[in-house]
Motif scaffolding. Sequence first.
Motif, mmCIF file in Angstrom:
data_model
loop_
_atom_site.group_PDB
_atom_site.id
_atom_site.type_symbol
_atom_site.label_atom_id
_atom_site.label_comp_id
_atom_site.label_asym_id
_atom_site.label_seq_id
_atom_site.Cartn_x
_atom_site.Cartn_y
_atom_site.Cartn_z
ATOM 1 N N PRO A 2 0.960 -1.293 0.039
ATOM 2 C CA PRO A 2 -0.145 -0.097 0.211
ATOM 3 C C PRO A 2 0.962 1.214 0.033
ATOM 4 O O PRO A 2 1.855 1.081 0.488
ATOM 5 N N TYR A 4 0.461 3.922 1.469
ATOM 6 C CA TYR A 4 0.254 4.753 2.680
ATOM 7 C C TYR A 4 0.742 3.999 3.853
ATOM 8 O O TYR A 4 0.289 2.608 3.907
ATOM 9 N N ILE A 5 1.518 4.414 4.921
ATOM 10 C CA ILE A 5 1.506 3.577 5.812
ATOM 11 C C ILE A 5 1.259 4.683 7.335
ATOM 12 O O ILE A 5 1.693 5.949 7.158
ATOM 13 N N ARG A 19 -7.870 7.170 9.092
ATOM 14 C CA ARG A 19 -8.464 6.043 8.698
ATOM 15 C C ARG A 19 -9.723 5.955 7.926
ATOM 16 O O ARG A 19 -10.049 5.270 7.030
ATOM 17 N N LEU A 22 -9.369 7.412 4.315
ATOM 18 C CA LEU A 22 -8.944 6.262 3.582
ATOM 19 C C LEU A 22 -9.867 5.151 3.036
ATOM 20 O O LEU A 22 -9.914 4.844 2.100
ATOM 21 N N GLN A 27 -9.056 3.645 -0.297
ATOM 22 C CA GLN A 27 -7.667 3.576 -0.357
ATOM 23 C C GLN A 27 -7.147 2.338 0.723
ATOM 24 O O GLN A 27 -7.945 2.277 1.710
ATOM 25 N N SER A 28 -6.106 1.744 0.228
ATOM 26 C CA SER A 28 -5.328 0.921 1.393
ATOM 27 C C SER A 28 -4.290 1.713 2.058
ATOM 28 O O SER A 28 -3.655 2.420 1.415
ATOM 29 N N TRP A 29 -3.928 1.122 3.103
ATOM 30 C CA TRP A 29 -2.894 1.431 3.822
ATOM 31 C C TRP A 29 -2.398 0.354 4.706
ATOM 32 O O TRP A 29 -3.037 -0.597 5.034
ATOM 33 N N LYS A 30 -1.240 0.434 5.166
ATOM 34 C CA LYS A 30 -0.577 -0.498 6.384
ATOM 35 C C LYS A 30 -0.189 0.134 7.636
ATOM 36 O O LYS A 30 -0.210 1.695 7.674
ATOM 37 N N ASP A 58 3.524 8.368 2.570
ATOM 38 C CA ASP A 58 2.840 8.526 1.422
ATOM 39 C C ASP A 58 3.916 8.068 0.361
ATOM 40 O O ASP A 58 4.752 8.929 -0.183
#
Length: 210
Positions: A2, A4-5, A19, A22, A27-30, A58
Amino acid sequence: MPPYIIVYFPAQGRCEAMRMLLADQGQSWKEEVVTKETWLQGSLKATCLYGQLPKFQDGDFTLYQSNAILRHLGRSLGLYGKDQREAALVDMVNDGLEDFRNLCSHFIRHNYEEGKAQYVQELPVHLKPFETLLSQNQRGQAFIVGDQISFADYNLLDLLLKHQVLAPGCLDSFPLLSAYVARLSARPKLKAFLASPEHVNRPIFGARKI
């Protein structure tokens, strides 16, 4: 991987609004969860610009400060109003929310047991400006600014949901805010996120059990 972290403690805290944003935007994120023990070791804190979390990545771009992160996502994903005037109003709302959040955070951390009754009693004063803003925008049937969602909506929703746990019934005398929470929480992707174990099981205020 992803793009984004989010690097943060195992809590909703100052990251749940981003969160929500997103998730609602698909959107996906870690998540990189930082335990209290790891933080107290000091090595991670020493690398953080202000000695604080959250830290947000990002791609190869790193940001600190939760509101800067929200504004970055607002600009990147088209969640910052349709023109400069709306963008200014979004900033105004978000600055008001920061004042509200700081007030709540200070109460939770320093005066919860002794000060809860007074905090709840004074809560309408802090909620009223947002009811007023809704009433001035399409009679409260849209978003906090304009006719499209902005990053400030996610920040407002986050604080309202937290206060519904902290002080059940606090929105009973604010019909527009009550309807706003229900309307935004019903957005399909946001509804799924709010029902997810990741959200439900994440402490609202960190170590403070409400």
